[in-house]
Design a protein around this motif. Structure first.
Motif, PDB file in Angstrom:
ATOM      1  N   LEU A   1     -28.299  19.962  -0.708  1.00 45.47           N
ATOM      2  CA  LEU A   1     -28.709  19.867   0.696  1.00 45.47           C
ATOM      3  C   LEU A   1     -27.544  19.501   1.606  1.00 45.47           C
ATOM      4  N   ASP A   2     -26.581  18.770   1.074  1.00 44.76           N
ATOM      5  CA  ASP A   2     -25.438  18.360   1.893  1.00 44.76           C
ATOM      6  C   ASP A   2     -24.599  19.550   2.362  1.00 44.76           C
ATOM      7  N   VAL A   3     -24.623  20.631   1.601  1.00 46.19           N
ATOM      8  CA  VAL A   3     -23.744  21.755   1.934  1.00 46.19           C
ATOM      9  C   VAL A   3     -24.500  23.035   2.274  1.00 46.19           C
ATOM     10  N   ASN A   4     -25.834  22.988   2.322  1.00 45.83           N
ATOM     11  CA  ASN A   4     -26.623  24.176   2.634  1.00 45.83           C
ATOM     12  C   ASN A   4     -27.661  23.869   3.709  1.00 45.83           C
ATOM     13  N   TRP A   5     -27.985  24.899   4.484  1.00 47.66           N
ATOM     14  CA  TRP A   5     -29.050  24.740   5.480  1.00 47.66           C
ATOM     15  C   TRP A   5     -30.349  24.369   4.783  1.00 47.66           C
ATOM     16  N   HIS A   6     -31.103  23.466   5.383  1.00 52.77           N
ATOM     17  CA  HIS A   6     -32.401  23.092   4.842  1.00 52.77           C
ATOM     18  C   HIS A   6     -33.244  22.467   5.935  1.00 52.77           C
ATOM     19  N   ASP A   7     -34.519  22.345   5.665  1.00 51.08           N
ATOM     20  CA  ASP A   7     -35.445  21.665   6.563  1.00 51.08           C
ATOM     21  C   ASP A   7     -35.851  20.343   5.915  1.00 51.08           C
TER      22      ASP A   7
ATOM     23  N   GLU B   1     -44.466   5.405   5.565  1.00 49.31           N
ATOM     24  CA  GLU B   1     -43.519   5.842   4.543  1.00 49.31           C
ATOM     25  C   GLU B   1     -42.755   7.078   5.012  1.00 49.31           C
ATOM     26  N   LEU B   2     -43.452   7.984   5.681  1.00 51.86           N
ATOM     27  CA  LEU B   2     -42.789   9.167   6.219  1.00 51.86           C
ATOM     28  C   LEU B   2     -41.732   8.768   7.243  1.00 51.86           C
ATOM     29  N   LYS B   3     -42.060   7.796   8.077  1.00 49.78           N
ATOM     30  CA  LYS B   3     -41.110   7.317   9.085  1.00 49.78           C
ATOM     31  C   LYS B   3     -39.901   6.658   8.417  1.00 49.78           C
ATOM     32  N   ALA B   4     -40.140   5.870   7.393  1.00 44.92           N
ATOM     33  CA  ALA B   4     -39.035   5.226   6.689  1.00 44.92           C
ATOM     34  C   ALA B   4     -38.114   6.256   6.052  1.00 44.92           C
ATOM     35  N   MET B   5     -38.686   7.365   5.602  1.00 45.83           N
ATOM     36  CA  MET B   5     -37.913   8.411   4.961  1.00 45.83           C
ATOM     37  C   MET B   5     -37.119   9.232   5.970  1.00 45.83           C
ATOM     38  N   LEU B   6     -37.774   9.623   7.063  1.00 46.19           N
ATOM     39  CA  LEU B   6     -37.158  10.545   8.018  1.00 46.19           C
ATOM     40  C   LEU B   6     -36.340   9.842   9.090  1.00 46.19           C
ATOM     41  N   GLY B   7     -36.606   8.564   9.323  1.00 42.86           N
ATOM     42  CA  GLY B   7     -35.830   7.816  10.308  1.00 42.86           C
ATOM     43  C   GLY B   7     -35.942   8.396  11.703  1.00 42.86           C
ATOM     44  N   GLU B   8     -34.812   8.585  12.361  1.00 45.02           N
ATOM     45  CA  GLU B   8     -34.810   9.001  13.764  1.00 45.02           C
ATOM     46  C   GLU B   8     -35.172  10.468  13.963  1.00 45.02           C
TER      47      GLU B   8
ATOM     48  N   THR C   1     -35.198  18.823  12.917  1.00 43.15           N
ATOM     49  CA  THR C   1     -34.214  19.122  11.888  1.00 43.15           C
ATOM     50  C   THR C   1     -33.460  20.406  12.216  1.00 43.15           C
ATOM     51  N   ALA C   2     -32.148  20.331  12.255  1.00 50.06           N
ATOM     52  CA  ALA C   2     -31.288  21.515  12.364  1.00 50.06           C
ATOM     53  C   ALA C   2     -31.689  22.445  13.503  1.00 50.06           C
ATOM     54  N   GLY C   3     -31.999  21.866  14.654  1.00 48.82           N
ATOM     55  CA  GLY C   3     -32.331  22.674  15.819  1.00 48.82           C
ATOM     56  C   GLY C   3     -33.778  23.105  15.916  1.00 48.82           C
ATOM     57  N   ILE C   4     -34.593  22.762  14.921  1.00 50.36           N
ATOM     58  CA  ILE C   4     -36.017  23.096  14.922  1.00 50.36           C
ATOM     59  C   ILE C   4     -36.824  21.806  15.049  1.00 50.36           C
ATOM     60  N   VAL C   5     -37.786  21.804  15.958  1.00 51.02           N
ATOM     61  CA  VAL C   5     -38.723  20.691  16.079  1.00 51.02           C
ATOM     62  C   VAL C   5     -40.086  21.195  15.625  1.00 51.02           C
ATOM     63  N   HIS C   6     -40.600  20.634  14.523  1.00 51.02           N
ATOM     64  CA  HIS C   6     -41.892  21.053  13.979  1.00 51.02           C
ATOM     65  C   HIS C   6     -43.003  20.140  14.490  1.00 51.02           C
TER      66      HIS C   6
ATOM     67  N   LYS D   1     -33.292  24.362  19.414  1.00 54.30           N
ATOM     68  CA  LYS D   1     -33.447  25.794  19.672  1.00 54.30           C
ATOM     69  C   LYS D   1     -34.899  26.251  19.689  1.00 54.30           C
ATOM     70  N   VAL D   2     -35.730  25.586  18.876  1.00 59.60           N
ATOM     71  CA  VAL D   2     -37.102  26.050  18.693  1.00 59.60           C
ATOM     72  C   VAL D   2     -38.061  24.870  18.617  1.00 59.60           C
ATOM     73  N   LEU D   3     -39.203  24.982  19.289  1.00 64.49           N
ATOM     74  CA  LEU D   3     -40.327  24.077  19.081  1.00 64.49           C
ATOM     75  C   LEU D   3     -41.381  24.883  18.351  1.00 64.49           C
ATOM     76  N   HIS D   4     -41.606  24.554  17.083  1.00 59.91           N
ATOM     77  CA  HIS D   4     -42.510  25.337  16.246  1.00 59.91           C
ATOM     78  C   HIS D   4     -43.898  24.713  16.264  1.00 59.91           C
ATOM     79  N   LEU D   5     -44.870  25.446  16.822  1.00 55.53           N
ATOM     80  CA  LEU D   5     -46.233  24.932  16.945  1.00 55.53           C
ATOM     81  C   LEU D   5     -47.077  25.231  15.714  1.00 55.53           C
ATOM     82  N   GLY D   6     -46.685  26.225  14.904  1.00 53.68           N
ATOM     83  CA  GLY D   6     -47.466  26.592  13.731  1.00 53.68           C
ATOM     84  C   GLY D   6     -48.490  27.662  14.055  1.00 53.68           C
TER      85      GLY D   6
END
Length: 385
Positions: free
Chosen positions: A31-37, A222-229, A252-257, A290-295
């Protein structure tokens, strides 16, 4: 485990593929060297596995100048005839398999996965693909089945305010204006409101008859503790300060889910979550996303939930799932057993995958492998497939 990974063809060198646990440093290094969500993070797989009654893992592969990572939740198949058989699925959300730096070696990694999964007595694998990361469908089709579930809605954050509002449905605009007149207001990242959002979320899930994603306050903490800011809580308050709607967003990476949301039953008629969408759109744009993803709609359908989201944007992405039968004989045996118990012929088509995990009302096994069950009640809940 060493496999040739090319369906019997001549290969200059093998690929190496194996299942790894979340603590394996190779997961994080990938994950450190590849795009991911955020769906691909090992901590997220652990959280999903605890809620789904499974084990968090990933299939990791490397070779021929490429690497591969597919986060998974592996579960034992609860069947009377089961002799330590398992199936696996990607964690909830868009945790699609990742391959890089190009997709040239995707077939080799898929073949390696099938061989390794069979060695581990895994019968089926189910993957939710990412709407903004397309895998080669021809290669996927060689090893499994691709299913198109419909479209998802996203907002292009490069659009000006004028263009954005021109795409917002008229009744949405009128409703938003009315909400402002009535004194409803939006608050972002006031985490003291989580204690009100969490029970409202469970109330919403109960109202729409959901059987999955029934999260309580510890899950969100727990999700908040994991994802932080990168995780954000957006709430709508009535004029008297009551929390009437809320949503969890992950950046994450320009996408807001738009990850999860809820609306208080007594305020459904006001449609307060419409304020959330427009507020977060402006906020996300200011942060150069770049994107707000509504689903999309429930299980990817063009339903009332999809119609609600489509009222904010004309932009669409396609949502696919990918199904692999690793052991055809075991799959047919398990499916026939469920069909026979439920009084349904084994040849009866089913939208569920795997077929042996039908809902309790139609079979002896509980739980769905395909998509979370959620329904909208007057646009009261928003979710990811």
């Amino acid at each position: 485990r060493l496999v040739d990974g090319d369906n019997g063809g001549d290969v200059p060198m093998p690929v190496i593929g194996e299942f790894i646990l979340p603590e394996d440093p190779r997961w994080k290094r990938y994950l450190d060297v590849n795009w991911h969500d955020f769906y691909h993070r090992p901590e997220y797989a652990l959280l999903c596995a605890r809620n789904e009654g499974g084990t968090a893992a990933a299939f990791y592969g490397q070779g021929r100048g490429a690497s591969f990572l597919a986060p998974l939740v592996i579960r034992q198949i609860p069947h009377p005839l089961n002799q330590d058989l398992y199936d696996c699925s990607s964690p909830y959300g868009y945790s699609t398999p990742l391959v890089g730096p190009t997709q040239e070696q995707l077939p080799a990694f898929l073949d390696a996965f099938l061989k390794c999964a069979k060695d581990h007595r895994i019968v089926t694998a189910f993957f939710r693909l990412h709407p903004f990361l397309e895998l080669n469908k021809e290669d996927l089709g060689r090893f499994g089945q691709i299913v198109h579930h419909g479209q998802t809605v996203y907002i292009d954050l490069s659009l000006s305010d004028e263009v954005f509002w021109s795409q917002v449905r008229r009744n949405h605009r009128q409703n938003i204006h009315k909400l402002s007149q009535l004194g409803f207001e939006v608050r972002l990242d006031d985490w003291s409101l989580l204690r009100e959002f969490a029970p409202m979320y469970r109330e919403t899930m109960s109202r729409v008859g959901a059987h999955t994603c029934l999260y309580s306050e510890p899950y969100f903490e727990e999700l908040k503790a994991m994802l932080g800011e990168s995780m954000h809580l957006c709430c709508v308050l009535s004029s008297d300060g009551q929390v009437v709607a809320g949503g969890i967003f992950v950046e994450t990476a320009g996408i807001v889910h738009y990850h999860l949301s809820a609306t208080a039953t007594e305020f459904l008629r006001f449609g307060p979550n419409k304020l959330i969408v427009t507020f977060v759109r402006a906020w996300a744009q200011q942060r150069y996303n770049k994107v707000l993803h509504l689903g999309g709609g429930v299980a990817g359908q063009y339903d009332s939930l999809f119609h609600f989201k489509a009222g904010f944007s004309e932009a669409r992405a396609n949502f696919y799932t990918y199904r692999m039968i690793v052991d055809q004989h075991q799959y047919e045996t398990l499916s026939r057993s469920v069909d026979g118990h439920a009084g349904v012929r084994a040849s009866t088509p089913s939208v569920y995958f795997p077929a042996y995990r039908r809902p309790p009302a139609q079979g002896i096994l509980s739980g769905l492998q395909h998509l979370p069950e959620k329904q909208e009640a007057q646009a009261g809940v928003s979710h990811l497939p």
